[in-house]
Design a protein around this motif. Structure first.
Motif, PDB file in Angstrom:
ATOM      1  N   UNK A 106       0.837  -1.199   0.000  1.00 21.04           N
ATOM      2  CA  UNK A 106       0.000   0.000   0.000  1.00 21.04           C
ATOM      3  C   UNK A 106       0.872   1.250   0.000  1.00 21.04           C
ATOM      4  N   UNK A 107       1.939   1.224   0.805  1.00 17.19           N
ATOM      5  CA  UNK A 107       2.861   2.374   0.838  1.00 17.19           C
ATOM      6  C   UNK A 107       3.480   2.590  -0.546  1.00 17.19           C
ATOM      7  N   UNK A 108       3.832   1.487  -1.199  1.00 16.64           N
ATOM      8  CA  UNK A 108       4.436   1.582  -2.530  1.00 16.64           C
ATOM      9  C   UNK A 108       3.449   2.210  -3.502  1.00 16.64           C
ATOM     10  N   UNK A 109       2.190   1.771  -3.415  1.00 14.94           N
ATOM     11  CA  UNK A 109       1.174   2.291  -4.329  1.00 14.94           C
ATOM     12  C   UNK A 109       0.975   3.787  -4.133  1.00 14.94           C
ATOM     13  N   UNK A 110       1.012   4.235  -2.884  1.00 14.33           N
ATOM     14  CA  UNK A 110       0.779   5.660  -2.638  1.00 14.33           C
ATOM     15  C   UNK A 110       1.943   6.516  -3.146  1.00 14.33           C
ATOM     16  N   UNK A 111       3.124   5.931  -3.241  1.00 14.94           N
ATOM     17  CA  UNK A 111       4.255   6.693  -3.790  1.00 14.94           C
ATOM     18  C   UNK A 111       4.468   6.376  -5.274  1.00 14.94           C
ATOM     19  N   UNK A 112       3.684   5.456  -5.792  1.00 14.01           N
ATOM     20  CA  UNK A 112       3.748   5.057  -7.216  1.00 14.01           C
ATOM     21  C   UNK A 112       5.106   4.463  -7.602  1.00 14.01           C
ATOM     22  N   UNK A 113       5.752   3.852  -6.630  1.00 16.95           N
ATOM     23  CA  UNK A 113       6.998   3.124  -6.915  1.00 16.95           C
ATOM     24  C   UNK A 113       6.735   1.675  -6.532  1.00 16.95           C
ATOM     25  N   UNK A 114       6.903   0.723  -7.440  1.00 15.23           N
ATOM     26  CA  UNK A 114       6.592  -0.677  -7.091  1.00 15.23           C
ATOM     27  C   UNK A 114       7.421  -1.171  -5.912  1.00 15.23           C
ATOM     28  N   UNK A 115       6.833  -2.050  -5.138  1.00 15.22           N
ATOM     29  CA  UNK A 115       7.454  -2.459  -3.869  1.00 15.22           C
ATOM     30  C   UNK A 115       8.829  -3.084  -4.075  1.00 15.22           C
ATOM     31  N   UNK A 116       9.039  -3.757  -5.193  1.00 14.41           N
ATOM     32  CA  UNK A 116      10.350  -4.394  -5.413  1.00 14.41           C
ATOM     33  C   UNK A 116      11.465  -3.353  -5.558  1.00 14.41           C
ATOM     34  N   UNK A 117      11.081  -2.135  -6.003  1.00 10.68           N
ATOM     35  CA  UNK A 117      12.077  -1.054  -6.118  1.00 10.68           C
ATOM     36  C   UNK A 117      12.105  -0.209  -4.849  1.00 10.68           C
ATOM     37  N   UNK A 118      10.931   0.025  -4.252  1.00  9.79           N
ATOM     38  CA  UNK A 118      10.857   0.924  -3.093  1.00  9.79           C
ATOM     39  C   UNK A 118      11.287   0.242  -1.802  1.00  9.79           C
ATOM     40  N   UNK A 119      10.831  -0.998  -1.621  1.00  6.65           N
ATOM     41  CA  UNK A 119      11.146  -1.742  -0.387  1.00  6.65           C
ATOM     42  C   UNK A 119      11.633  -3.139  -0.740  1.00  6.65           C
ATOM     43  N   UNK A 120      12.840  -3.233  -1.307  1.00  6.26           N
ATOM     44  CA  UNK A 120      13.318  -4.544  -1.769  1.00  6.26           C
ATOM     45  C   UNK A 120      13.471  -5.576  -0.652  1.00  6.26           C
ATOM     46  N   UNK A 121      13.569  -5.104   0.608  1.00  8.16           N
ATOM     47  CA  UNK A 121      13.712  -6.053   1.719  1.00  8.16           C
ATOM     48  C   UNK A 121      12.368  -6.521   2.283  1.00  8.16           C
ATOM     49  N   UNK A 122      11.268  -6.038   1.734  1.00  2.85           N
ATOM     50  CA  UNK A 122       9.951  -6.429   2.253  1.00  2.85           C
ATOM     51  C   UNK A 122       9.624  -7.874   1.868  1.00  2.85           C
ATOM     52  N   UNK A 123       8.665  -8.459   2.611  1.00  2.00           N
ATOM     53  CA  UNK A 123       8.280  -9.848   2.314  1.00  2.00           C
ATOM     54  C   UNK A 123       7.544  -9.928   0.970  1.00  2.00           C
ATOM     55  N   UNK A 124       6.816  -8.880   0.617  1.00  4.48           N
ATOM     56  CA  UNK A 124       6.127  -8.893  -0.678  1.00  4.48           C
ATOM     57  C   UNK A 124       7.140  -8.879  -1.826  1.00  4.48           C
ATOM     58  N   UNK A 125       8.190  -8.059  -1.688  1.00  7.24           N
ATOM     59  CA  UNK A 125       9.220  -7.991  -2.736  1.00  7.24           C
ATOM     60  C   UNK A 125       9.884  -9.356  -2.919  1.00  7.24           C
ATOM     61  N   UNK A 126      10.127 -10.047  -1.802  1.00  5.50           N
ATOM     62  CA  UNK A 126      10.741 -11.381  -1.892  1.00  5.50           C
ATOM     63  C   UNK A 126       9.817 -12.328  -2.667  1.00  5.50           C
ATOM     64  N   UNK A 127       8.512 -12.214  -2.420  1.00  7.23           N
ATOM     65  CA  UNK A 127       7.543 -13.050  -3.136  1.00  7.23           C
ATOM     66  C   UNK A 127       7.577 -12.777  -4.634  1.00  7.23           C
ATOM     67  N   UNK A 128       7.671 -11.506  -4.983  1.00  5.08           N
ATOM     68  CA  UNK A 128       7.706 -11.167  -6.414  1.00  5.08           C
ATOM     69  C   UNK A 128       9.017 -11.582  -7.071  1.00  5.08           C
ATOM     70  N   UNK A 129      10.117 -11.520  -6.325  1.00  7.24           N
ATOM     71  CA  UNK A 129      11.379 -12.009  -6.906  1.00  7.24           C
ATOM     72  C   UNK A 129      11.303 -13.522  -7.134  1.00  7.24           C
ATOM     73  N   UNK A 130      10.643 -14.225  -6.201  1.00  8.40           N
ATOM     74  CA  UNK A 130      10.487 -15.678  -6.370  1.00  8.40           C
ATOM     75  C   UNK A 130       9.636 -15.979  -7.609  1.00  8.40           C
ATOM     76  N   UNK A 131       8.644 -15.140  -7.849  1.00 16.87           N
ATOM     77  CA  UNK A 131       7.814 -15.332  -9.049  1.00 16.87           C
ATOM     78  C   UNK A 131       8.661 -15.152 -10.315  1.00 16.87           C
TER      79      UNK A 131
END
Ligand code: ADP
Ligand code: MG
Length: 234
Positions: A201-226
């Motif tokens: 949600x934070x990524x969406x509000x700043x319009x930067x995808x989570x993998x770029x904005x918060x690469x250490x987040x659990x969501x980013x890890x999920x997307x890297x696995x994808x």
């Protein structure tokens, strides 16, 4: 030859656009030449998820023959190319999803990877991308309703001979049903799990995808696995 992915689920709000934005950005960060296409002609919001503000032509103009494909491609994060849609109601009325085929063919000639975000439902917005894709990536939350709607998309894909690579389970938290329940409702293998994560949600509000904005987040890890599951490398 480019690989074409369609990101699909008949259910809205399950994370298709978030998945398209983050998968595209992850693959671009890894050095692939990637374009993401907003195939949700009714509710296009892929550009917003990527910080792209289309100030000129959009996919809708390309579909009606009013613009060339290259004129509607914008630069997103990490050099990702973005083909956004128009939010104007009249643009939706005149654009025909069937015209996507030559657009995708043109993109295949210029990119390694083409990812098409799709709308909810089972209309031409979804049907056409499923037909054009080499691989269909299903997206679902683990709620029964979402899994059931996603199974319908899987069946549609099967009926038209599209190759389903598997499902990305999104917004997963501990209170969700287990893998057996998922398997009993949706006949597709799980290729990645993206946990429920406020960083999205934070990524969406700043319009930067989570993998770029918060690469250490659990969501980013999920997307890297994808991304790794699809391309075979991190
Ligand atoms: P769709 O394209 O399938 O309609 P979206 O990608 O637009 O779905 O996501 C719907 C909403 O869910 C958005 O507000 C998004 O921020 C939120 N969301 C998606 N994935 C997650 C996640 N892993 N954790 C928290 N919120 C998420
Ligand atoms: Mg969407």
């Amino acid at each position: 030859m480019a690989r074409v992915y369609a990101v699909a689920s008949a259910k809205g709000g399950v994370g298709k656009t978030t998945t398209t934005a983050n998968l595209g950005t992850t693959l671009a960060m890894a050095g692939h030449d990637v374009v993401v296409v907003d195939g949700d002609l009714g509710m296009p919001n892929l550009a917003g998820a990527l910080g792209v503000d289309p100030d000129g032509a959009t996919l809708h103009d390309v579909l009606t023959g009013e613009a060339a494909v290259e004129a509607a491609v914008y630069e997103g994060p990490a050099g990702l190319s973005v083909l956004p849609g128009s939010n104007a109601l009249e643009a939706f009325a005149t654009a025909n999803a069937k015209e996507l085929e030559p657009v995708v063919s043109a993109l295949e000639a210029s990119y390694d990877i083409v990812i098409i975000d799709t709308g909810a439902g089972l209309s031409d917005d979804t049907f056409v991308p499923l037909k054009l894709a080499d691989e269909v990536v299903l997206v679902s939350t683990t709620e029964r309703e979402s899994l059931g709607d996603t199974e319908k998309t899987r069946q549609l894909a099967e009926r038209i001979g599209a190759d389903v690579v598997g499902v990305v389970l999104t917004r997963v938290n501990q209170s969700n049903p287990n893998a057996d329940v998922v398997a009993s409702l949706l006949d597709a293998g799980v290729i990645a799990v993206v946990p429920e994560d406020p960083a999205i949600r934070e990524a969406l509000s700043t319009q930067i995808p989570v993998v770029a904005r918060s690469p250490d987040s659990i969501a980013a890890a999920g997307y890297r696995a994808l991304a790794e599951a699809l391309t075979g490398k991190p």
